[in-house]
Design an enzyme around this catalytic site. Structure first.
Site, PDB file in Angstrom:
ATOM      1  N   ASN A 184       0.876  -1.226   0.014  1.00 14.83           N
ATOM      2  CA  ASN A 184       0.105  -0.139  -0.012  1.00 14.83           C
ATOM      3  C   ASN A 184       0.737   1.246   0.158  1.00 14.83           C
ATOM      4  O   ASN A 184       0.759   2.243   0.695  1.00 14.83           O
ATOM      5  CB  ASN A 184      -0.957   0.041   1.285  1.00 14.83           C
ATOM      6  CG  ASN A 184      -2.116   1.048   1.058  1.00 14.83           C
ATOM      7  OD1 ASN A 184      -2.162   1.910   1.926  1.00 14.83           O
ATOM      8  ND2 ASN A 184      -2.606   0.938  -0.001  1.00 14.83           N
ATOM      9  N   HIS A 212       6.892   5.901   1.184  1.00 20.15           N
ATOM     10  CA  HIS A 212       7.860   4.563   0.833  1.00 20.15           C
ATOM     11  C   HIS A 212       8.653   4.911  -0.519  1.00 20.15           C
ATOM     12  O   HIS A 212       9.795   4.610  -0.378  1.00 20.15           O
ATOM     13  CB  HIS A 212       6.652   3.488   0.382  1.00 20.15           C
ATOM     14  CG  HIS A 212       5.914   3.070   1.400  1.00 20.15           C
ATOM     15  ND1 HIS A 212       4.848   3.172   1.562  1.00 20.15           N
ATOM     16  CD2 HIS A 212       6.306   2.127   2.435  1.00 20.15           C
ATOM     17  CE1 HIS A 212       4.030   2.347   2.691  1.00 20.15           C
ATOM     18  NE2 HIS A 212       5.228   2.171   3.151  1.00 20.15           N
ATOM     19  N   ASP A 221       8.156   5.299  11.906  1.00 24.18           N
ATOM     20  CA  ASP A 221       8.163   4.184  12.951  1.00 24.18           C
ATOM     21  C   ASP A 221       9.512   4.262  13.688  1.00 24.18           C
ATOM     22  O   ASP A 221      10.369   3.296  13.695  1.00 24.18           O
ATOM     23  CB  ASP A 221       8.156   2.834  12.180  1.00 24.18           C
ATOM     24  CG  ASP A 221       6.667   2.872  11.445  1.00 24.18           C
ATOM     25  OD1 ASP A 221       5.769   2.858  12.203  1.00 24.18           O
ATOM     26  OD2 ASP A 221       6.645   2.702  10.197  1.00 24.18           O
TER      27      ASP A 221
END
Ligand code: PAF
Length: 274
Positions: A28, A33, A146
């Site tokens: 996704n 990314h 993250d």
């Protein structure tokens, strides 16, 4: 771009390649990314991405089943970003039998996100070590979004003496400040309009500390109250040391403010370094 799902095929494809840079993902894919893929290109000859939604890192009541799977669109984006090889294993490829040997991170796995997602970092560390063993990269790139995950992986790589340089990629944000995340797609229109509040509050905490505020507990409380007043349910807003995510003794060491909060059913996380 070559695409492989079987481990032996991937190994054969990577044999004799030059310096391999690896970017693991759960698919996704968004601009965050893609920016990791672009950074990867600068660190080696062969960029390998992976797409695998890793059941081991989801709790029993989390979104494993509904996690967005957009394989074809992801392949198009990776090919356009110049990725050389995509590893996209099925569960049967990666976990042909129950994964009984796991990586148990130390106490860092129980704080912040780990407190609210028990077992999450064990699942992340286990799949990342397994992916590292399969891909055998010289460099791997993970997003700073993250933050705790990046630290767990860095520490694991260091302590297990893996010959892999870990690079942290900056968070990519929408124009209104919201950190890009696959889970943003779960937000309703009204929630999407509200979502940038999280980043604004992290910024407010950073500004207050830069302006001389030393009472970090007070700043955390104020941010949680502001989120609650706006209808959020907050797991944590925490000012921590960048080095180990421990509660800081003062405000002079490099710090990071981390937060996890829920808007409706969507849990958003974000962080900002000071
Ligand atoms: O950050 C992610 O997308 C995942 O946690 C990772 C690193 C690909 C492991 O499943």
């Amino acid at each position: 771009m070559q695409i492989h799902s079987a481990i032996p095929d991937l190994r054969a494809a990577l044999n004799q390649r030059g310096r391999i840079v690896f970017v693991p993902t759960m698919g996704n894919l968004h601009a965050g990314h893609i920016s990791l893929m672009e950074q990867a290109r600068a660190h080696g000859d062969t960029v390998v991405a992976s797409i695998f939604v890793n059941r081991l890192q989801f709790g029993p009541n989390e979104d494993f089943d509904k996690y967005p799977r957009t394989f074809q669109a992801d392949c198009d984006k990776l090919a356009a970003a110049g990725v050389d090889v995509l590893f996209a294993p099925t569960e049967a490829d990666l976990y042909p039998e129950p994964q009984e040997y796991t990586v148990e991170p130390p106490a860092i796995q129980n704080i912040l996100d780990g407190e609210f997602r028990p077992g999450h970092f064990r699942g992340v560390a286990t799949v990342v070590l397994k992916l590292f063993n399969i891909v055998q990269p010289q460099v791997a790139v993970f997003g700073k979004k993250d933050y705790q995950q990046l630290m767990v992986i860095r520490n694991m790589t260091h302590q297990l003496a893996l010959p892999i340089a870990i690079i942290g990629g900056e968070t990519v944000r929408a124009e209104d400040g919201l950190a890009l995340s696959s889970r943003n797609g779960y937000l309703s229109q009204a929630e999407r309009a509200e979502a940038p509040r999280l980043y604004r509050l992290l910024n407010d905490i950073r500004s207050a500390i830069r302006a001389g505020e030393t009472d970090t507990a007070k700043l955390e409380k104020e941010a949680i109250s502001a989120l609650t007043a706006a209808g959020w349910q907050t797991d944590y807003v925490a000012v921590r040391q960048q080095s180990d995510l421990a509660t800081p003794k003062g405000v002079n060491a490099p710090l990071v403010v981390l937060a996890a909060s829920r808007l409706g059913t969507t849990r958003l996380i974000d962080n900002i370094e000071i």
